[in-house]
Design a protein around this motif. Structure first.
Motif, PDB file in Angstrom:
ATOM      1  N   PRO A 119      58.740  24.768  45.494  1.00 24.33           N
ATOM      2  CA  PRO A 119      57.378  24.081  45.051  1.00 24.33           C
ATOM      3  C   PRO A 119      56.420  25.082  44.322  1.00 24.33           C
ATOM      4  N   GLY A 120      56.467  26.346  44.805  1.00 25.13           N
ATOM      5  CA  GLY A 120      55.433  27.184  44.421  1.00 25.13           C
ATOM      6  C   GLY A 120      55.557  27.410  43.053  1.00 25.13           C
ATOM      7  N   GLN A 121      56.866  27.902  42.680  1.00 22.30           N
ATOM      8  CA  GLN A 121      57.310  28.166  41.269  1.00 22.30           C
ATOM      9  C   GLN A 121      57.163  27.285  40.249  1.00 22.30           C
ATOM     10  N   MET A 122      57.477  26.007  40.840  1.00 20.65           N
ATOM     11  CA  MET A 122      57.363  24.689  39.936  1.00 20.65           C
ATOM     12  C   MET A 122      55.984  24.248  39.597  1.00 20.65           C
ATOM     13  N   LEU A 123      54.901  24.623  40.464  1.00 18.68           N
ATOM     14  CA  LEU A 123      53.687  24.347  40.573  1.00 18.68           C
ATOM     15  C   LEU A 123      53.042  25.441  39.523  1.00 18.68           C
ATOM     16  N   ASP A 124      53.434  26.791  39.700  1.00 14.34           N
ATOM     17  CA  ASP A 124      52.804  27.547  38.782  1.00 14.34           C
ATOM     18  C   ASP A 124      53.190  27.391  37.266  1.00 14.34           C
ATOM     19  N   ILE A 125      54.226  26.689  37.258  1.00 17.51           N
ATOM     20  CA  ILE A 125      54.534  26.322  35.763  1.00 17.51           C
ATOM     21  C   ILE A 125      53.869  25.261  35.059  1.00 17.51           C
ATOM     22  N   LEU A 126      53.904  24.338  36.145  1.00 24.55           N
ATOM     23  CA  LEU A 126      53.204  22.829  35.755  1.00 24.55           C
ATOM     24  C   LEU A 126      51.624  23.157  35.525  1.00 24.55           C
ATOM     25  N   LEU A 127      50.960  23.930  36.457  1.00 26.86           N
ATOM     26  CA  LEU A 127      49.486  24.250  36.429  1.00 26.86           C
ATOM     27  C   LEU A 127      48.988  25.154  35.804  1.00 26.86           C
ATOM     28  N   GLU A 128      50.000  26.025  35.210  1.00 27.81           N
ATOM     29  CA  GLU A 128      49.390  27.249  34.355  1.00 27.81           C
ATOM     30  C   GLU A 128      48.507  26.675  33.345  1.00 27.81           C
ATOM     31  N   GLU A 129      47.280  27.650  33.266  1.00 29.59           N
ATOM     32  CA  GLU A 129      46.089  27.080  32.438  1.00 29.59           C
ATOM     33  C   GLU A 129      46.442  27.604  31.321  1.00 29.59           C
TER      34      GLU A 129
END
Length: 254
Positions: free
Chosen positions: A241-251
């Motif tokens: 989840p952390g890796q996926m969220l980092d990609i999705l929520l990258e500013e």
């Protein structure tokens, strides 16, 4: 349990030579544009694809060609809230099995409210006989949560030896209820039922030995559960989840 030779709906074909134009809706949809025929080999078939791929339109065409109300319900439902279904059913040819089902239901999540309303209206108008809601558990479907009313239909109205076409039945169900629905599907399959289900749920798609047909811009093809985006994306999200969220929520850089 039904085998391929005893399925109620054995195949569906598109009479392509009669289609007026493949540039017009619904024949321009990926699910329909290159569609020729689909043969069913298992009691449970899933039709999957991205939003807009045409899976609901394809399922609706099968349902209406069989004789179901476009908005859902049994063969006996004849109400119309809004005439929004396509003309696809007029160009479909269904190959039915030798044995006819004793039960059937077209369940579509987006118009289920209309089915529930029609049941209440019919019950209010009836002057004799048991109310229709008794077949759905004895309580108005509007007096239950969305998910509870869905499940009331699956548990009470679906009786077995039936053909059940379902469009996104998981829409109001929690993951736990989706697992319960898997169990209910299996109970009904053992009672000689056939299911054709359009879904986004990898939980439902996990039903053993089910056929899974994927719709995309290349048309329609059979796939394994593990090869669907639904499974791959869900698995990646749960495992990392952390890796996926980092990609999705990258500013975006300023």
């Amino acid at each position: 349990m039904l085998d391929a030779r005893s399925l109620y709906l054995r195949s569906v074909m598109l009479r392509r030579e009669e289609v007026p134009s493949f540039r017009a809706y619904p024949f321009s949809l990926p699910a329909v544009h290159d569609f020729h025929s689909l043969s069913f080999q298992q009691p449970v078939t899933f039709i999957v694809g991205e939003n807009g791929s045409g899976k609901s339109t394809l399922l609706e065409g099968m349902a209406v060609a069989w004789g179901f109300n476009p908005e859902g319900g049994t063969i006996n439902f004849s109400f119309e809230t809004m005439s929004s279904h396509s003309e696809l059913h007029r160009y479909m040819r269904l190959v039915r099995g030798v044995v006819r089902p004793k039960d059937g239901f077209f369940f579509r999540a987006e118009s289920y409210y209309n089915v529930a309303t029609n049941i209440d209206q019919l019950d209010a108008e009836m002057s004799y006989g048991p109310p229709i809601r008794d077949s759905y558990g004895g309580k108005s479907l509007h007096e239950q949560s969305h998910g509870e009313s869905f499940f009331a239909t699956f548990m009470n109205r679906f009786g077995g030896r039936g053909l059940y076409l379902m469009d996104e039945p998981e829409a109001a169900l929690s993951p736990l209820k989706q697992l319960s629905m898997l169990s209910r599907i299996h109970q009904l399959v053992k009672k000689r039922s056939q299911f054709i289900i359009a879904t986004h749920s990898p939980i439902l798609m996990s039903y053993p030995h089910a056929e899974i047909w994927l719709l995309d811009d290349q048309g329609m093809r059979p796939v394994k559960l593990e090869d669907t985006d639904h499974y791959v994306i869900t698995r990646k999200m749960m495992e990392s989840p952390g890796q996926m969220l980092d990609i999705l929520l990258e500013e975006d850089p300023e």
